[in-house]
Design a protein around this motif. Structure first.
Motif, PDB file in Angstrom:
ATOM      1  N   ASP A 145     -30.995   2.585  42.962  1.00 29.13           N
ATOM      2  CA  ASP A 145     -31.833   1.492  43.101  1.00 29.13           C
ATOM      3  C   ASP A 145     -32.125   0.906  43.957  1.00 29.13           C
ATOM      4  OD1 ASP A 145     -31.781   1.988  40.019  1.00 29.13           O
ATOM      5  OD2 ASP A 145     -30.994  -0.004  39.624  1.00 29.13           O
ATOM      6  N   ARG A 146     -32.043   0.048  44.988  1.00 29.18           N
ATOM      7  CA  ARG A 146     -32.378  -0.093  46.095  1.00 29.18           C
ATOM      8  C   ARG A 146     -32.744   0.804  47.309  1.00 29.18           C
ATOM      9  NH1 ARG A 146     -34.442  -4.228  48.551  1.00 29.18           N
ATOM     10  NH2 ARG A 146     -33.696  -4.443  51.247  1.00 29.18           N
ATOM     11  N   TRP A 147     -31.652   2.392  47.156  1.00 30.94           N
ATOM     12  CA  TRP A 147     -32.259   2.898  48.303  1.00 30.94           C
ATOM     13  C   TRP A 147     -33.315   3.438  47.789  1.00 30.94           C
ATOM     14  CZ3 TRP A 147     -33.531   8.035  46.850  1.00 30.94           C
ATOM     15  CH2 TRP A 147     -33.292   9.329  47.498  1.00 30.94           C
ATOM     16  N   ALA A 164     -31.239   4.153  55.939  1.00 34.41           N
ATOM     17  CA  ALA A 164     -30.202   5.770  56.657  1.00 34.41           C
ATOM     18  C   ALA A 164     -28.742   5.143  55.877  1.00 34.41           C
ATOM     19  CB  ALA A 164     -30.366   5.197  58.515  1.00 34.41           C
ATOM     20  N   VAL A 165     -27.893   4.098  56.188  1.00 31.98           N
ATOM     21  CA  VAL A 165     -26.664   3.605  55.772  1.00 31.98           C
ATOM     22  C   VAL A 165     -26.802   4.131  54.350  1.00 31.98           C
ATOM     23  CG1 VAL A 165     -25.407   1.665  55.671  1.00 31.98           C
ATOM     24  CG2 VAL A 165     -26.161   1.618  57.879  1.00 31.98           C
ATOM     25  N   LEU A 166     -27.408   3.302  53.840  1.00 30.39           N
ATOM     26  CA  LEU A 166     -27.485   3.549  52.320  1.00 30.39           C
ATOM     27  C   LEU A 166     -27.391   5.628  52.086  1.00 30.39           C
ATOM     28  CD1 LEU A 166     -29.145   1.112  50.418  1.00 30.39           C
ATOM     29  CD2 LEU A 166     -26.879   1.348  50.573  1.00 30.39           C
ATOM     30  N   ARG A 180     -19.120   2.217  54.997  1.00 30.18           N
ATOM     31  CA  ARG A 180     -17.848   1.825  56.520  1.00 30.18           C
ATOM     32  C   ARG A 180     -18.289   3.203  57.158  1.00 30.18           C
ATOM     33  NH1 ARG A 180     -12.958   0.666  54.609  1.00 30.18           N
ATOM     34  NH2 ARG A 180     -12.143   2.400  55.506  1.00 30.18           N
ATOM     35  N   HIS A 181     -18.134   3.715  56.919  1.00 27.36           N
ATOM     36  CA  HIS A 181     -18.575   4.853  57.999  1.00 27.36           C
ATOM     37  C   HIS A 181     -19.925   5.643  58.482  1.00 27.36           C
ATOM     38  CE1 HIS A 181     -14.525   6.373  57.453  1.00 27.36           C
ATOM     39  NE2 HIS A 181     -14.126   7.085  55.987  1.00 27.36           N
ATOM     40  N   ALA A 182     -20.538   5.345  56.929  1.00 24.69           N
ATOM     41  CA  ALA A 182     -21.613   5.233  57.084  1.00 24.69           C
ATOM     42  C   ALA A 182     -22.646   3.826  58.725  1.00 24.69           C
ATOM     43  CB  ALA A 182     -23.069   5.376  55.884  1.00 24.69           C
ATOM     44  N   ASP A 183     -21.856   2.996  57.571  1.00 21.17           N
ATOM     45  CA  ASP A 183     -22.429   1.505  58.841  1.00 21.17           C
ATOM     46  C   ASP A 183     -21.848   1.614  59.896  1.00 21.17           C
ATOM     47  OD1 ASP A 183     -23.657  -0.761  58.632  1.00 21.17           O
ATOM     48  OD2 ASP A 183     -21.151  -0.680  60.174  1.00 21.17           O
ATOM     49  N   THR A 187     -24.308   2.314  64.309  1.00 26.16           N
ATOM     50  CA  THR A 187     -24.077   1.332  65.027  1.00 26.16           C
ATOM     51  C   THR A 187     -23.587   1.900  66.549  1.00 26.16           C
ATOM     52  OG1 THR A 187     -23.191  -0.412  63.642  1.00 26.16           O
ATOM     53  CG2 THR A 187     -22.869  -0.889  65.705  1.00 26.16           C
ATOM     54  N   PRO A 188     -24.434   1.510  67.765  1.00 29.85           N
ATOM     55  CA  PRO A 188     -25.528   1.104  67.766  1.00 29.85           C
ATOM     56  C   PRO A 188     -26.579   1.581  67.194  1.00 29.85           C
ATOM     57  CG  PRO A 188     -24.891   1.947  69.549  1.00 29.85           C
ATOM     58  CD  PRO A 188     -24.001   2.060  69.450  1.00 29.85           C
ATOM     59  N   TRP A 189     -27.811   1.582  66.225  1.00 33.56           N
ATOM     60  CA  TRP A 189     -29.009   1.824  66.079  1.00 33.56           C
ATOM     61  C   TRP A 189     -29.985   1.955  67.161  1.00 33.56           C
ATOM     62  CZ3 TRP A 189     -30.011   4.100  61.983  1.00 33.56           C
ATOM     63  CH2 TRP A 189     -31.090   4.233  61.531  1.00 33.56           C
ATOM     64  N   ARG A 190     -29.738   3.135  66.629  1.00 34.23           N
ATOM     65  CA  ARG A 190     -30.917   3.860  68.141  1.00 34.23           C
ATOM     66  C   ARG A 190     -32.905   4.426  67.129  1.00 34.23           C
ATOM     67  NH1 ARG A 190     -27.663   3.356  71.820  1.00 34.23           N
ATOM     68  NH2 ARG A 190     -26.240   4.145  71.859  1.00 34.23           N
ATOM     69  N   GLY A 191     -32.298   3.833  66.176  1.00 32.88           N
ATOM     70  CA  GLY A 191     -33.881   3.815  65.466  1.00 32.88           C
ATOM     71  C   GLY A 191     -33.917   5.893  64.969  1.00 32.88           C
ATOM     72  N   ILE A 192     -34.638   6.194  63.806  1.00 36.45           N
ATOM     73  CA  ILE A 192     -35.108   7.423  63.192  1.00 36.45           C
ATOM     74  C   ILE A 192     -36.096   7.802  63.906  1.00 36.45           C
ATOM     75  CG2 ILE A 192     -34.899   8.954  61.325  1.00 36.45           C
ATOM     76  CD1 ILE A 192     -33.340   7.257  59.972  1.00 36.45           C
ATOM     77  N   ASN A 193     -36.239   9.018  64.785  1.00 36.98           N
ATOM     78  CA  ASN A 193     -38.045   9.708  64.467  1.00 36.98           C
ATOM     79  C   ASN A 193     -38.222  10.405  63.561  1.00 36.98           C
ATOM     80  OD1 ASN A 193     -40.277  11.461  66.238  1.00 36.98           O
ATOM     81  ND2 ASN A 193     -38.680  11.273  67.660  1.00 36.98           N
ATOM     82  N   HIS A 194     -39.039   9.366  62.631  1.00 38.27           N
ATOM     83  CA  HIS A 194     -38.978  10.399  61.828  1.00 38.27           C
ATOM     84  C   HIS A 194     -40.170  11.552  61.693  1.00 38.27           C
ATOM     85  CE1 HIS A 194     -36.796   7.505  58.756  1.00 38.27           C
ATOM     86  NE2 HIS A 194     -37.195   6.551  59.586  1.00 38.27           N
ATOM     87  N   ASP A 195     -40.790  11.575  63.125  1.00 38.06           N
ATOM     88  CA  ASP A 195     -41.909  11.982  63.248  1.00 38.06           C
ATOM     89  C   ASP A 195     -41.090  14.124  63.540  1.00 38.06           C
ATOM     90  OD1 ASP A 195     -44.253   9.901  62.788  1.00 38.06           O
ATOM     91  OD2 ASP A 195     -44.511  10.358  64.902  1.00 38.06           O
ATOM     92  N   CYS A 196     -40.230  13.373  64.079  1.00 39.44           N
ATOM     93  CA  CYS A 196     -39.775  14.565  65.011  1.00 39.44           C
ATOM     94  C   CYS A 196     -38.972  15.332  63.726  1.00 39.44           C
ATOM     95  CB  CYS A 196     -38.325  14.275  66.032  1.00 39.44           C
ATOM     96  SG  CYS A 196     -37.457  15.674  66.096  1.00 39.44           S
ATOM     97  N   GLY A 197     -38.914  14.605  62.766  1.00 42.44           N
ATOM     98  CA  GLY A 197     -38.121  15.182  61.418  1.00 42.44           C
ATOM     99  C   GLY A 197     -38.540  15.335  60.397  1.00 42.44           C
TER     100      GLY A 197
END
Length: 279
Positions: A145-147, A164-166, A180-183, A187-197
């Motif tokens: 639901d949160r995702w 992203a972690v979810l 925990r693995h996803a978090d 870390t560190p968070w570098r920001g997803i380039n959604h335009d690239c994706g």
């Protein structure tokens, strides 16, 4: 050791190398993410000189397009030329597996071994994708639901990380450790380039429809190792046609592991890769 690479158009690419032995260039997935393959480097540090890099527009590399598959192939060639030497082994994960495969098809004389980890194959109809979407929702369980709320709206940087972690938690088989693995990946968070994706995913989808990748794979005369986790939410039968097309390939399925098999089955992953590289 952190090193800088310049693409042939001057784009600055972040790279790092570690370990000893023959060169092995690692290609992270996404598209639009940054390198998260440091655990692979640690597993292989006594067997290979690994070279990790952030693809253009992503992570620590210059935020600069164009975001085209051919451009990423050229960037990978710059990394190979400036850091690995005339010939290298390649390991690609997820989207990076497709990038490594495309590079090997275009430059087979520059590749000694290809390791294709958790890729999604070459079928033009992408028949695996509905199964992936269904499996993603099932694996998210109480976080669905949160995702979905976060997926449906413009997100702040903090919300993008939470989303992203979810989503990445579904890429691990054990629900007790998945978040925990996803978090840790975030870390560190570098920001997803959604335009690239979005740009790369759209181009790959069209490429699979319009080009004869199966025929190109049949002509690829170099050793290929396909590694899958049996619990990946992307159905592994999607890779069957690629496996059949490659004339010199072997396949290893790691039981109990999902999309990042080196995390959940590290010893078996290392054994499979090092055995293959020694051949």
């Amino acid at each position: 050791m952190v090193l800088g690479v310049r693409g042939d158009d001057g784009c600055r690419l972040w790279a790092e190398q570690a370990g000893v032995g023959p060169p092995l260039v690692l290609c992270h997935g996404g598209p639009g993410l940054w390198d998260y393959l440091a655990p692979v480097t640690r597993l292989l540090e006594d067997h290979a000189r690994t070279i990790r890099w952030d693809q253009r527009g992503c992570g620590r590399s210059q935020r600069r397009g164009p975001y085209r598959v051919a451009r990423f192939v050229a960037d990978l060639d710059a990394v190979r030329d400036q850091l690995a030497g005339p010939r290298t082994a390649l390991l690609g994960h997820s989207w990076g597996a497709h990038l490594a495969l495309r590079y090997a098809i275009e430059h087979p004389e520059r590749v000694s071994h290809l390791i294709y980890v958790s890729g999604t194959g070459i079928d033009p109809d992408r028949g695996w994708h509905p199964h992936y979407k269904r499996n993603l929702r099932l694996r998210l369980g109480p976080h669905l639901d949160r995702w979905e709320v976060l997926s449906a709206r413009a997100r702040t940087p903090a919300e993008d990380r939470e989303w992203a972690v979810l989503q990445w938690s579904a890429d691990f088989a054990d629900p007790g450790t998945a978040l925990r693995h996803a978090d840790r990946m975030a870390t560190p968070w570098r920001g997803i380039n959604h335009d690239c994706g979005q740009a790369i995913n759209a181009e790959v989808k069209e490429e699979l429809r319009s080009s004869d990748l199966a025929g190109q794979c049949r002509a690829l005369d170099l050793p290929v190792l396909i590694i899958d986790g049996t619990e990946d939410i992307r159905p592994r039968w999607a890779v069957d046609s690629l496996y059949r097309a490659l004339p010199n390939s072997q396949r290893v399925s790691l039981a109990g592991a999902a999309h990042l098999p080196w995390v959940e089955s590290p010893d078996d992953f290392r054994r499979a890769v090092t055995t293959f590289l020694r051949q």
